[in-house]
Design a protein around this motif. Sequence first.
Motif, PDB file in Angstrom:
ATOM      1  N   VAL A  63       0.868  -1.173   0.000  1.00  0.00           N
ATOM      2  CA  VAL A  63       0.000   0.000   0.000  1.00  0.00           C
ATOM      3  C   VAL A  63       0.906   1.224   0.000  1.00  0.00           C
ATOM      4  N   LEU A  64       0.789   2.036  -1.049  1.00  0.00           N
ATOM      5  CA  LEU A  64       1.626   3.222  -1.190  1.00  0.00           C
ATOM      6  C   LEU A  64       0.775   4.468  -0.968  1.00  0.00           C
ATOM      7  N   SER A  65       1.196   5.302  -0.028  1.00  0.00           N
ATOM      8  CA  SER A  65       0.466   6.522   0.301  1.00  0.00           C
ATOM      9  C   SER A  65       1.466   7.591   0.716  1.00  0.00           C
ATOM     10  N   HIS A  66       1.230   8.817   0.319  1.00  0.00           N
ATOM     11  CA  HIS A  66       2.102   9.930   0.712  1.00  0.00           C
ATOM     12  C   HIS A  66       1.577  10.504   2.020  1.00  0.00           C
ATOM     13  N   GLU A  67       2.329  10.308   3.093  1.00  0.00           N
ATOM     14  CA  GLU A  67       1.928  10.789   4.412  1.00  0.00           C
ATOM     15  C   GLU A  67       3.084  11.551   5.048  1.00  0.00           C
ATOM     16  N   SER A  68       2.749  12.387   6.006  1.00  0.00           N
ATOM     17  CA  SER A  68       3.761  13.193   6.694  1.00  0.00           C
ATOM     18  C   SER A  68       4.496  12.368   7.749  1.00  0.00           C
TER      19      SER A  68
END
Length: 77
Positions: A16-21
Amino acid sequence: TDRLDVVAIGNALVDVLSHESHEFLTAHDLTPGAMELVDTERAEHLYAAMGPAVEISGGSAANTLVGVTSLGGTGAF
């Protein structure tokens, strides 16, 4: 008789690829750049908290076969 170059045995996983801080990672006790296996409850909690994501078939066995076949080999999972 057709022969296979590589037979892989492993778990079929989903990346699962997600851009998070970094704050998101810290708040959810996640390590940047690390892989973590999670159960259904943890996955649902993270999905509810994170932004849009992309799901990609993964796992080292499957990823290895992708490499083998991209170089012209044959493989089975």
